[in-house]
Write a protein that holds these residues in place. Structure first.
Motif, PDB file in Angstrom:
ATOM      1  N   TYR A  82       0.833  -1.197   0.000  1.00 22.74           N
ATOM      2  CA  TYR A  82       0.000   0.000   0.000  1.00 22.74           C
ATOM      3  C   TYR A  82       0.870   1.251   0.000  1.00 22.74           C
ATOM      4  CZ  TYR A  82      -3.341  -3.484   1.708  1.00 22.74           C
ATOM      5  OH  TYR A  82      -4.110  -4.606   1.848  1.00 22.74           O
ATOM      6  N   ARG A  83       0.522   2.204  -0.851  1.00 24.05           N
ATOM      7  CA  ARG A  83       1.208   3.488  -0.873  1.00 24.05           C
ATOM      8  C   ARG A  83       0.545   4.407   0.149  1.00 24.05           C
ATOM      9  NH1 ARG A  83       5.813   4.896  -3.439  1.00 24.05           N
ATOM     10  NH2 ARG A  83       5.069   4.065  -5.454  1.00 24.05           N
ATOM     11  N   HIS A  84       1.340   4.912   1.109  1.00 27.62           N
ATOM     12  CA  HIS A  84       0.824   5.858   2.089  1.00 27.62           C
ATOM     13  C   HIS A  84       0.983   7.284   1.576  1.00 27.62           C
ATOM     14  CE1 HIS A  84       0.872   3.041   5.867  1.00 27.62           C
ATOM     15  NE2 HIS A  84       0.218   2.523   4.848  1.00 27.62           N
ATOM     16  N   SER A  85       0.353   8.207   2.251  1.00 25.67           N
ATOM     17  CA  SER A  85       0.316   9.588   1.766  1.00 25.67           C
ATOM     18  C   SER A  85       1.693  10.241   1.714  1.00 25.67           C
ATOM     19  CB  SER A  85      -0.616  10.433   2.651  1.00 25.67           C
ATOM     20  OG  SER A  85      -0.170  10.426   4.001  1.00 25.67           O
ATOM     21  N   GLY A  87       4.310   8.761   0.631  1.00 23.26           N
ATOM     22  CA  GLY A  87       5.059   8.095  -0.429  1.00 23.26           C
ATOM     23  C   GLY A  87       5.661   6.764  -0.028  1.00 23.26           C
ATOM     24  N   SER A  88       5.688   6.451   1.256  1.00 26.80           N
ATOM     25  CA  SER A  88       6.244   5.177   1.705  1.00 26.80           C
ATOM     26  C   SER A  88       5.319   4.024   1.302  1.00 26.80           C
ATOM     27  CB  SER A  88       6.449   5.182   3.225  1.00 26.80           C
ATOM     28  OG  SER A  88       5.222   5.392   3.903  1.00 26.80           O
ATOM     29  N   VAL A  89       5.866   2.810   1.323  1.00 24.86           N
ATOM     30  CA  VAL A  89       5.113   1.629   0.898  1.00 24.86           C
ATOM     31  C   VAL A  89       5.137   0.597   2.023  1.00 24.86           C
ATOM     32  CG1 VAL A  89       4.923  -0.213  -0.816  1.00 24.86           C
ATOM     33  CG2 VAL A  89       5.725   2.062  -1.517  1.00 24.86           C
ATOM     34  N   TRP A  90       3.965   0.072   2.343  1.00 25.66           N
ATOM     35  CA  TRP A  90       3.816  -0.847   3.463  1.00 25.66           C
ATOM     36  C   TRP A  90       3.001  -2.063   3.041  1.00 25.66           C
ATOM     37  CZ3 TRP A  90       5.301   0.782   8.602  1.00 25.66           C
ATOM     38  CH2 TRP A  90       5.795   2.092   8.650  1.00 25.66           C
ATOM     39  N   THR A  91       3.146  -3.144   3.816  1.00 31.86           N
ATOM     40  CA  THR A  91       2.279  -4.300   3.626  1.00 31.86           C
ATOM     41  C   THR A  91       1.665  -4.685   4.963  1.00 31.86           C
ATOM     42  OG1 THR A  91       2.083  -6.467   2.561  1.00 31.86           O
ATOM     43  CG2 THR A  91       4.033  -6.114   3.950  1.00 31.86           C
ATOM     44  N   TYR A 341     -14.749  -2.553   7.536  1.00 32.94           N
ATOM     45  CA  TYR A 341     -14.040  -2.232   6.293  1.00 32.94           C
ATOM     46  C   TYR A 341     -13.215  -0.962   6.458  1.00 32.94           C
ATOM     47  CZ  TYR A 341     -13.339  -0.655   1.482  1.00 32.94           C
ATOM     48  OH  TYR A 341     -12.781  -0.203   0.316  1.00 32.94           O
ATOM     49  N   GLU A 342     -13.818   0.053   7.018  1.00 36.14           N
ATOM     50  CA  GLU A 342     -13.113   1.332   7.183  1.00 36.14           C
ATOM     51  C   GLU A 342     -11.939   1.193   8.151  1.00 36.14           C
ATOM     52  OE1 GLU A 342     -16.132   4.042   8.400  1.00 36.14           O
ATOM     53  OE2 GLU A 342     -17.159   4.009   6.450  1.00 36.14           O
ATOM     54  N   THR A 343     -12.133   0.465   9.232  1.00 35.97           N
ATOM     55  CA  THR A 343     -11.048   0.309  10.212  1.00 35.97           C
ATOM     56  C   THR A 343      -9.837  -0.381   9.594  1.00 35.97           C
ATOM     57  OG1 THR A 343     -12.616   0.200  12.059  1.00 35.97           O
ATOM     58  CG2 THR A 343     -10.417  -0.714  12.430  1.00 35.97           C
ATOM     59  N   ILE A 344     -10.066  -1.493   8.921  1.00 38.81           N
ATOM     60  CA  ILE A 344      -8.938  -2.252   8.382  1.00 38.81           C
ATOM     61  C   ILE A 344      -8.275  -1.512   7.223  1.00 38.81           C
ATOM     62  CG2 ILE A 344      -8.301  -4.383   7.169  1.00 38.81           C
ATOM     63  CD1 ILE A 344     -10.258  -5.845   8.981  1.00 38.81           C
ATOM     64  N   THR A 345      -9.066  -0.954   6.306  1.00 43.16           N
ATOM     65  CA  THR A 345      -8.445  -0.227   5.190  1.00 43.16           C
ATOM     66  C   THR A 345      -7.755   1.049   5.662  1.00 43.16           C
ATOM     67  OG1 THR A 345     -10.580   0.802   4.648  1.00 43.16           O
ATOM     68  CG2 THR A 345      -9.964  -1.189   3.427  1.00 43.16           C
ATOM     69  N   ASP A 346      -8.275   1.699   6.690  1.00 40.33           N
ATOM     70  CA  ASP A 346      -7.592   2.885   7.229  1.00 40.33           C
ATOM     71  C   ASP A 346      -6.227   2.516   7.795  1.00 40.33           C
ATOM     72  OD1 ASP A 346      -9.604   4.585   6.518  1.00 40.33           O
ATOM     73  OD2 ASP A 346     -10.368   4.926   8.553  1.00 40.33           O
ATOM     74  N   ILE A 347      -6.135   1.368   8.456  1.00 39.85           N
ATOM     75  CA  ILE A 347      -4.838   0.907   8.968  1.00 39.85           C
ATOM     76  C   ILE A 347      -3.914   0.575   7.802  1.00 39.85           C
ATOM     77  CG2 ILE A 347      -3.665  -0.958  10.206  1.00 39.85           C
ATOM     78  CD1 ILE A 347      -6.123  -1.090  12.067  1.00 39.85           C
ATOM     79  N   GLN A 348      -4.418  -0.129   6.809  1.00 42.53           N
ATOM     80  CA  GLN A 348      -3.591  -0.537   5.681  1.00 42.53           C
ATOM     81  C   GLN A 348      -3.016   0.650   4.923  1.00 42.53           C
ATOM     82  OE1 GLN A 348      -6.491  -3.046   3.729  1.00 42.53           O
ATOM     83  NE2 GLN A 348      -5.645  -4.922   4.623  1.00 42.53           N
ATOM     84  N   TYR A 349      -3.814   1.707   4.760  1.00 47.32           N
ATOM     85  CA  TYR A 349      -3.366   2.871   3.999  1.00 47.32           C
ATOM     86  C   TYR A 349      -2.766   3.968   4.871  1.00 47.32           C
ATOM     87  CZ  TYR A 349      -5.482   0.982  -0.241  1.00 47.32           C
ATOM     88  OH  TYR A 349      -5.781   0.199  -1.323  1.00 47.32           O
ATOM     89  N   GLY A 350      -2.590   3.690   6.171  1.00 44.36           N
ATOM     90  CA  GLY A 350      -1.943   4.654   7.049  1.00 44.36           C
ATOM     91  C   GLY A 350      -2.810   5.829   7.437  1.00 44.36           C
ATOM     92  N   ARG A 351      -4.122   5.674   7.353  1.00 42.41           N
ATOM     93  CA  ARG A 351      -5.016   6.788   7.689  1.00 42.41           C
ATOM     94  C   ARG A 351      -5.387   6.814   9.161  1.00 42.41           C
ATOM     95  NH1 ARG A 351      -7.462   5.205   2.415  1.00 42.41           N
ATOM     96  NH2 ARG A 351      -8.910   3.849   3.568  1.00 42.41           N
ATOM     97  N   ARG A 352      -5.058   5.754   9.908  1.00 42.37           N
ATOM     98  CA  ARG A 352      -5.273   5.753  11.351  1.00 42.37           C
ATOM     99  C   ARG A 352      -4.142   4.967  11.988  1.00 42.37           C
ATOM    100  NH1 ARG A 352     -10.737   3.046  13.151  1.00 42.37           N
ATOM    101  NH2 ARG A 352     -11.535   4.025  11.250  1.00 42.37           N
TER     102      ARG A 352
END
Length: 363
Positions: A82-85, A87-91, A341-352
């Motif tokens: 996942y690309r975070h805001s 620019g870093s990349v995480w899995t 859905y929001e909780t897990i995707t927010d963690i994956q994309y670095g939004r929380r």
């Protein structure tokens, strides 16, 4: 910090042009375009694991007698970068994928790949092809590690040679409509696996068995197929590639227990942890189709959803079979499904914040 193995990188002599890559990232589909490189390692009975490298993505040259063609000795995994805001990349939870690949390999009589090799392979590939990680909403770089019997021998025994590879594909949402309810065909004639089989392993044969029922589902206007247990043909197990969940009127979350015939999904276990942290009751148990249909009729079952790496969380808006056709929650995503859905995707994309320590930086 988790130990990783070193994979030597030999850059592709013919990478895609900036224009070609930009065009691919602009028009994302699932699993149809692949990056410039792949990670690779080889195992033999005599030498164990070796030849760890990243090289140009290219066709494989295999003998017609290669064992995997004849006996399906193969396992695979699926995870995303996942690309975070910034620019870093995480899995997400790659150690769990490494453990599941090793467990699948044991069941298929393949050699286990170490966690260090698994992490080293995905880190090396993503760092080499980091520019392929998309940044549009809901996009990611899908990673497909897999292992197969590569010995040229058609006797029936475990292969003495094995290839391990990782390929990567920039993707958008798994379902083209995104986070919207899907229709599910409940199949009573076919079964994904049986007791004592390979149901808990992530291997190609399980998915091959689901393809005919999946086609029947499509012919009946459904996106996915739901399988019942092979022993009694009454208990709900899983979809062709996702685990199932049911929400009851008291807010509790129910999912079929792991019985050896159900894949232990990483998203599944993550949902259970998130639900428990938020104070919801979680129940892993046998769930019959009759119970679900009765519960939908009485209002006791309020939401149904599925989960998996590719789609994360998918609301189910309809269950259909030869003798019923039931709408769920008026065909809308329920509040608990949406929250998870929001909780897990927010963690994956670095939004929380990642309170669970699930994310692993790749680049």
């Amino acid at each position: 910090m988790t130990e990783v193995s070193t994979f030597a990188v030999k850059p592709s002599p013919h990478p895609r042009s900036l224009a070609d890559r930009a065009a691919a990232l602009e028009d994302l589909h699932f699993g149809s375009v692949f990056t410039d490189h792949m990670a690779r390692a080889r195992w033999t009975t005599a030498a164990g694991w070796g030849e760890r490298r990243v090289e140009a993505y290219a066709p494989l040259q295999l003998d017609p007698a290669t064992a995997v063609f004849h006996y399906a000795q193969e396992v695979f995994e699926g995870l995303k970068a996942y690309r975070h805001s910034d620019g870093s990349v995480w899995t997400f939870r790659p150690e769990a994928n490494a453990a599941r690949l090793a467990a699948s390999a044991r069941r298929l009589a393949l050699p286990e790949l170490s966690e260090a090799d698994f992490l080293g392979s995905i880190e090396a590939l993503v760092q080499t092809d980091a520019e392929w990680v998309p940044s549009s909403p809901g996009s990611s770089l899908y990673l497909r590690p897999f292992m197969f019997a590569s010995e040229s021998f058609i006797g029936v025994r475990p292969s003495g040679e094995v290839e391990y590879l990782v390929i990567a594909s920039p993707v958008g949402p798994y379902f083209s409509a995104g986070f919207t309810p899907v229709s599910i065909w409940v199949d009573r004639d076919f079964h994904r696996v049986g007791p004592g089989g390979t149901g808990a392993a992530k291997c190609g044969g399980n998915y091959a068995a689901s393809l005919l029922p999946q086609r029947i589902a499509a012919e009946n206007g459904c996106e996915q197929v739901c399988f019942l247990d092979a022993g009694t043909n009454s208990r709900i197990e899983e979809l062709g590639g996702m685990n199932t969940f049911f929400v009851t009127a008291d807010g509790a979350i129910h999912t079929p227990r792991l019985s050896g015939t159900i894949l232990e999904g990483i998203t599944r276990s993550s949902i259970l942890q998130v639900a428990e942290q938020t104070g919801r009751q979680v129940r892993e148990r046998d769930i019959t189709l009759t119970e679900v249909l009765d519960g939908l009729g009485s209002g006791e079952v309020t939401e149904v959803f599925a989960c998996g790496t590719a789609a994360v969380v998918t609301p189910i808006g309809r269950l259909k079979s030869t003798d019923f056709d039931v709408a769920i929650n008026s065909g809308e995503a329920g509040p608990i499904t949406s929250e998870l859905y929001e909780t897990i995707t927010d963690i994956q994309y670095g939004r929380r914040p990642d309170a669970f320590g699930w994310m692993h930086r790749l680049a």
